[in-house]
Scaffold this active site. Structure first.
Site, PDB file in Angstrom:
ATOM      1  N   CYS A  54      -3.224   1.627   6.568  1.00  0.00           N
ATOM      2  CA  CYS A  54      -3.400   0.902   7.836  1.00  0.00           C
ATOM      3  C   CYS A  54      -4.211   1.715   8.835  1.00  0.00           C
ATOM      4  O   CYS A  54      -4.978   1.158   9.603  1.00  0.00           O
ATOM      5  CB  CYS A  54      -2.052   0.521   8.413  1.00  0.00           C
ATOM      6  SG  CYS A  54      -0.937   1.934   8.517  1.00  0.00           S
TER       7      CYS A  54
ATOM      8  N   GLU B 230       7.732   2.353  14.929  1.00  0.00           N
ATOM      9  CA  GLU B 230       8.560   2.868  13.848  1.00  0.00           C
ATOM     10  C   GLU B 230       8.551   4.390  13.965  1.00  0.00           C
ATOM     11  O   GLU B 230       7.679   4.971  14.617  1.00  0.00           O
ATOM     12  CB  GLU B 230       8.005   2.435  12.490  1.00  0.00           C
ATOM     13  CG  GLU B 230       8.168   0.947  12.271  1.00  0.00           C
ATOM     14  CD  GLU B 230       8.064   0.540  10.813  1.00  0.00           C
ATOM     15  OE1 GLU B 230       6.975   0.674  10.242  1.00  0.00           O
ATOM     16  OE2 GLU B 230       9.086   0.082  10.262  1.00  0.00           O
TER      17      GLU B 230
ATOM     18  N   ASN C 217       0.813  -1.229   0.000  1.00  0.00           N
ATOM     19  CA  ASN C 217       0.000   0.000   0.000  1.00  0.00           C
ATOM     20  C   ASN C 217       0.844   1.276   0.000  1.00  0.00           C
ATOM     21  O   ASN C 217       0.484   2.253  -0.645  1.00  0.00           O
ATOM     22  CB  ASN C 217      -1.020  -0.013   1.156  1.00  0.00           C
ATOM     23  CG  ASN C 217      -0.364  -0.078   2.504  1.00  0.00           C
ATOM     24  OD1 ASN C 217       0.736  -0.599   2.658  1.00  0.00           O
ATOM     25  ND2 ASN C 217      -1.029   0.462   3.498  1.00  0.00           N
TER      26      ASN C 217
ATOM     27  N   GLU D 294       4.137  -4.049  12.452  1.00  0.00           N
ATOM     28  CA  GLU D 294       3.166  -2.975  12.183  1.00  0.00           C
ATOM     29  C   GLU D 294       2.046  -3.632  11.400  1.00  0.00           C
ATOM     30  O   GLU D 294       2.201  -3.940  10.216  1.00  0.00           O
ATOM     31  CB  GLU D 294       3.818  -1.868  11.350  1.00  0.00           C
ATOM     32  CG  GLU D 294       4.959  -1.157  12.043  1.00  0.00           C
ATOM     33  CD  GLU D 294       4.506  -0.277  13.196  1.00  0.00           C
ATOM     34  OE1 GLU D 294       3.307  -0.031  13.344  1.00  0.00           O
ATOM     35  OE2 GLU D 294       5.383   0.152  13.958  1.00  0.00           O
ATOM     36  N   LEU D 295       0.905  -3.838  12.061  1.00  0.00           N
ATOM     37  CA  LEU D 295      -0.113  -4.714  11.456  1.00  0.00           C
ATOM     38  C   LEU D 295      -1.398  -3.955  11.110  1.00  0.00           C
ATOM     39  O   LEU D 295      -1.396  -2.755  10.947  1.00  0.00           O
ATOM     40  CB  LEU D 295      -0.366  -5.882  12.404  1.00  0.00           C
ATOM     41  CG  LEU D 295       0.908  -6.621  12.843  1.00  0.00           C
ATOM     42  CD1 LEU D 295       0.600  -7.725  13.827  1.00  0.00           C
ATOM     43  CD2 LEU D 295       1.671  -7.175  11.643  1.00  0.00           C
TER      44      LEU D 295
ATOM     45  N   SER E 251       5.197  -8.874  -3.318  1.00  0.00           N
ATOM     46  CA  SER E 251       5.261  -9.393  -4.702  1.00  0.00           C
ATOM     47  C   SER E 251       4.358  -8.581  -5.637  1.00  0.00           C
ATOM     48  O   SER E 251       4.537  -8.612  -6.849  1.00  0.00           O
ATOM     49  CB  SER E 251       4.784 -10.842  -4.752  1.00  0.00           C
ATOM     50  OG  SER E 251       5.526 -11.621  -3.880  1.00  0.00           O
TER      51      SER E 251
HETATM   52  P1  NAP Z   1       0.402  -9.203   3.858  1.00  0.00           P
HETATM   53  O1  NAP Z   1      -0.301 -10.099   2.948  1.00  0.00           O
HETATM   54  O2  NAP Z   1       0.482  -9.571   5.293  1.00  0.00           O
HETATM   55  O3  NAP Z   1       1.877  -9.027   3.251  1.00  0.00           O
HETATM   56  C1  NAP Z   1       2.811  -8.112   3.763  1.00  0.00           C
HETATM   57  C2  NAP Z   1       4.211  -8.580   3.424  1.00  0.00           C
HETATM   58  O4  NAP Z   1       4.468  -9.785   4.152  1.00  0.00           O
HETATM   59  C3  NAP Z   1       4.412  -8.943   1.946  1.00  0.00           C
HETATM   60  O5  NAP Z   1       5.734  -8.644   1.579  1.00  0.00           O
HETATM   61  C4  NAP Z   1       4.185 -10.448   1.955  1.00  0.00           C
HETATM   62  O6  NAP Z   1       4.797 -11.098   0.867  1.00  0.00           O
HETATM   63  C5  NAP Z   1       4.828 -10.834   3.275  1.00  0.00           C
HETATM   64  N1  NAP Z   1       4.335 -12.070   3.887  1.00  0.00           N
HETATM   65  C6  NAP Z   1       3.110 -12.624   3.797  1.00  0.00           C
HETATM   66  N2  NAP Z   1       3.064 -13.770   4.532  1.00  0.00           N
HETATM   67  C7  NAP Z   1       4.287 -13.921   5.093  1.00  0.00           C
HETATM   68  C8  NAP Z   1       4.881 -14.904   5.944  1.00  0.00           C
HETATM   69  N3  NAP Z   1       4.205 -15.977   6.364  1.00  0.00           N
HETATM   70  N4  NAP Z   1       6.163 -14.755   6.310  1.00  0.00           N
HETATM   71  C9  NAP Z   1       6.879 -13.689   5.894  1.00  0.00           C
HETATM   72  N5  NAP Z   1       6.384 -12.728   5.076  1.00  0.00           N
HETATM   73  C10 NAP Z   1       5.095 -12.842   4.701  1.00  0.00           C
HETATM   74  O7  NAP Z   1      -0.187  -7.720   3.795  1.00  0.00           O
HETATM   75  P2  NAP Z   1      -0.536  -6.846   2.518  1.00  0.00           P
HETATM   76  O8  NAP Z   1      -1.827  -7.324   1.957  1.00  0.00           O
HETATM   77  O9  NAP Z   1       0.646  -6.743   1.632  1.00  0.00           O
HETATM   78  O10 NAP Z   1      -0.720  -5.407   3.196  1.00  0.00           O
HETATM   79  C11 NAP Z   1      -1.881  -4.988   3.781  1.00  0.00           C
HETATM   80  C12 NAP Z   1      -1.823  -5.134   5.300  1.00  0.00           C
HETATM   81  O11 NAP Z   1      -0.714  -4.389   5.806  1.00  0.00           O
HETATM   82  C13 NAP Z   1      -3.050  -4.546   5.966  1.00  0.00           C
HETATM   83  O12 NAP Z   1      -3.487  -5.422   6.967  1.00  0.00           O
HETATM   84  C14 NAP Z   1      -2.543  -3.254   6.577  1.00  0.00           C
HETATM   85  O13 NAP Z   1      -3.266  -2.789   7.675  1.00  0.00           O
HETATM   86  C15 NAP Z   1      -1.147  -3.619   6.936  1.00  0.00           C
HETATM   87  N6  NAP Z   1      -0.349  -2.397   7.079  1.00  0.00           N
HETATM   88  C16 NAP Z   1       0.005  -1.987   8.336  1.00  0.00           C
HETATM   89  C17 NAP Z   1       0.722  -0.808   8.508  1.00  0.00           C
HETATM   90  C18 NAP Z   1       1.115  -0.320   9.878  1.00  0.00           C
HETATM   91  O14 NAP Z   1       1.981   0.553   9.968  1.00  0.00           O
HETATM   92  N7  NAP Z   1       0.528  -0.820  10.941  1.00  0.00           N
HETATM   93  C19 NAP Z   1       1.078  -0.044   7.391  1.00  0.00           C
HETATM   94  C20 NAP Z   1       0.681  -0.489   6.141  1.00  0.00           C
HETATM   95  C21 NAP Z   1      -0.021  -1.676   5.992  1.00  0.00           C
HETATM   96  P3  NAP Z   1       4.012 -11.354  -0.532  1.00  0.00           P
HETATM   97  O15 NAP Z   1       2.871 -10.419  -0.584  1.00  0.00           O
HETATM   98  O16 NAP Z   1       5.057 -11.073  -1.541  1.00  0.00           O
HETATM   99  O17 NAP Z   1       3.599 -12.783  -0.493  1.00  0.00           O
END
Ligand code: NAP
Length: 485
Positions: free
Chosen positions: A282, A461, A150, A248-249, A176
């Protein structure tokens, strides 16, 4: 077609397994690039390069590391247009938003270069006058930085800026879905002369490449931003090697609007924080609680202002406020939350459909959506939608609003509009979250700690606290021999 290589030990490297990720433009559905995907050998090479670079990088003085980072920041600014175009073409946000993200990231790198030069430990006196305790801060070692799609450049900048300033070396793994702009961004570090191996970037699925990286014995810290679900898996993996982890979730942020609030400011804040980046933020507002006495007026103005948002292909229309969503899966989740709410009695006050027109046919476009008659049985009010849909609910008392705001497993951010100091004090005290915006909706600020409570994360962060996440303390107990007089 463009082929995106990985940055390993200062060189641009192709996939060791002839595996590629197809990158598409979410506004058109066009295939725009293939990104080389890391083989286990590529991963090993990247981690070993970071491990080898650590002793000399960590021994540089803070001022010497800062000098490198000031140069990096200048290169990012020079390359900002190029990086931003890649960001928009793979993620969908309007070009001016992408440019803001990249230029802001240059500022984050500069901030950490400044901050490391004023980061130091303590000297603690003991009861014996000739004994002093020195507590010093030292870099933790090799860091793995895993980021989502994002804010693909910004969220990487938050991690690598702090890690490199602290003296750590890094292997980064962007999402990815958006590997192009993060790798272009990492290339700026190489261009600025940061030594080979200090920063590396690999690509590949989180469940495979990410997990191998986290499990590598040479890695001492994992900095992760992503979903709560994936964050739990990351933490589990880190526990095996007792690695430091920051997470950061997800979020599900409430906005409370009181009767005495400046309603026009509240409407502006609601539009921005509900729909910016198509709600894929997020700390996006997922639900709004409005004092019943001003509910109708708020709804009327909220709808009017939301209607004005221009939705378009962000590369082609400089006036666009919103682009497409990043993917079909992301859009499907929004539609699922809207349908769930409608089934349980909600009504669509605005949006709820794809905008009409040929230019929207192929991309993942959707109108910003406002739902009325919502309640807490609905997914939209409890789960993270991560899209441009928001539920609006009236409240009778501030106690009720606080209770509803806290009725979630998440605790990232919350927002409050009121002019009453007593309400501000009480609500800020009682909200269960890491950041509260009062009469504003911008809580992630470079020089202030940012992070979540409850299932929104662990660690911080940005700010001084964000830098210290990459350092560990050492106590040196120093006994001075008594000097003969
Ligand atoms: P995601 O599916 O959890 O993926 C995030 C990153 O983690 C990607 O690089 C992904 O790789 C990797 N990943 C996924 N499963 C993993 C595992 N088992 N082990 C290690 N790495 C793994 O999240 P997203 O859909 O990209 O992003 C949206 C989420 O991010 C939302 O829930 C949002 O709230 C959260 N977010 C939080 C913050 C904050 O500061 N709190 C800021 C921004 C976004 P691949 O995608 O390449 O498989």
């Amino acid at each position: 077609m463009e082929k995106q290589l990985m940055l390993i030990n200062g060189k641009w490297i192709d996939s060791g397994s002839s595996d590629y990720i197809q990158v598409t433009n979410p506004a058109t559905g066009d295939l725009i690039a293939q990104a080389a995907c890391a083989s286990p050998e590529n991963i090993e090479e990247a981690v070993r390069a970071a491990e080898k670079a650590f002793p000399s990088w960590s021994k540089l003085s803070p001022a010497e590391r800062a000098d490198y980072l000031y140069k990096v920041s200048n290169v990012i600014l020079k390359e900002s247009e190029k990086i931003a175009r890649k960001l928009t073409s793979e993620q969908g946000k309007p070009l001016k938003e992408a440019e803001g993200e990249v230029r802001g990231s240059a500022g984050v790198i500069r901030y950490f270069a400044d901050e490391i030069q004023r980061t130091y430990g303590d000297i603690i006196p003991q009861k014996e006058p000739h004994i002093k305790s020195m507590v010093i801060l030292q870099p933790i070692g090799v860091v793995v930085a895993i980021t989502p799609w994002n804010y693909p450049v910004q969220l990487l900048a938050w991690k690598v800026g702090a890690a490199l300033a602290a003296g750590c070396t890094v292997v980064a793994k962007p999402s990815s879905q958006t590997p192009l702009s993060p790798l272009e961004f990492l290339g700026c570090f190489a261009e600025a002369g940061v030594p080979a191996g200090v920063i590396n970037g690999v690509v590949g699925p989180g469940g495979k490449v990410g997990e191998i990286l986290i499990s590598h014995p040479a890695v001492r810290k994992v900095a992760f931003t992503g979903s709560t679900e994936a964050g739990k898996k990351v933490m589990e993996k880190c526990s095996k090697g007792l690695k430091k982890v920051s997470l950061e979730l997800g979020g599900q942020s409430p906005l409370i609007i009181c009767e005495d609030a400046n309603l026009e400011k509240a409407v502006k804040g609601a539009v921005r924080r509900s729909f910016r980046n198509m709600g894929q933020v997020c700390n996006a507002v997922n639900r709004i609680y409005v004092d019943r006495k001003v509910y109708d007026k708020f709804m009327e103005r909220f709808i009017e202002e939301t209607k004005k948002l221009i939705i378009d292909n962000g590369l082609e229309n400089p006036s666009a406020n919103l682009g497409p969503m990043v993917s079909k899966e992301a859009l499907d989740k929004v539609i699922e939350h809207i349908n769930d709410a409608l089934k349980k009695g909600a009504r669509i006050a605005y949006g709820g459909e794809k905008p009409e027109g040929k230019k929207y046919e192929k991309g993942f476009f959707f109108k910003p959506t406002i739902l009325g008659d919502v309640n807490h049985d609905m997914l939209i009010m409890r789960e993270e939608t991560f899209g441009p849909a928001v539920g609006v609910m009236p409240f009778e008392t501030i106690d009720e609003a606080i209770k509803l705001a806290n009725d979630t497993k998440y605790g990232l951010a919350a927002y409050l509009y009121t002019n009453n100091v007593h309400t501000i004090r009480r609500v800020c005290q009682e909200l269960e979250c890491g950041s509260v915006g009062v009469n504003n909706v911008n809580v992630s600020t470079t020089n202030v700690p940012y992070g979540g409570w409850k299932e929104s994360g662990i660690g911080r962060e940005l700010g001084r606290e964000g830098l210290k996440e990459y350092m560990q303390t050492k106590h040196i107990k120093l006994e001075f021999f008594e000097v003969e007089k």
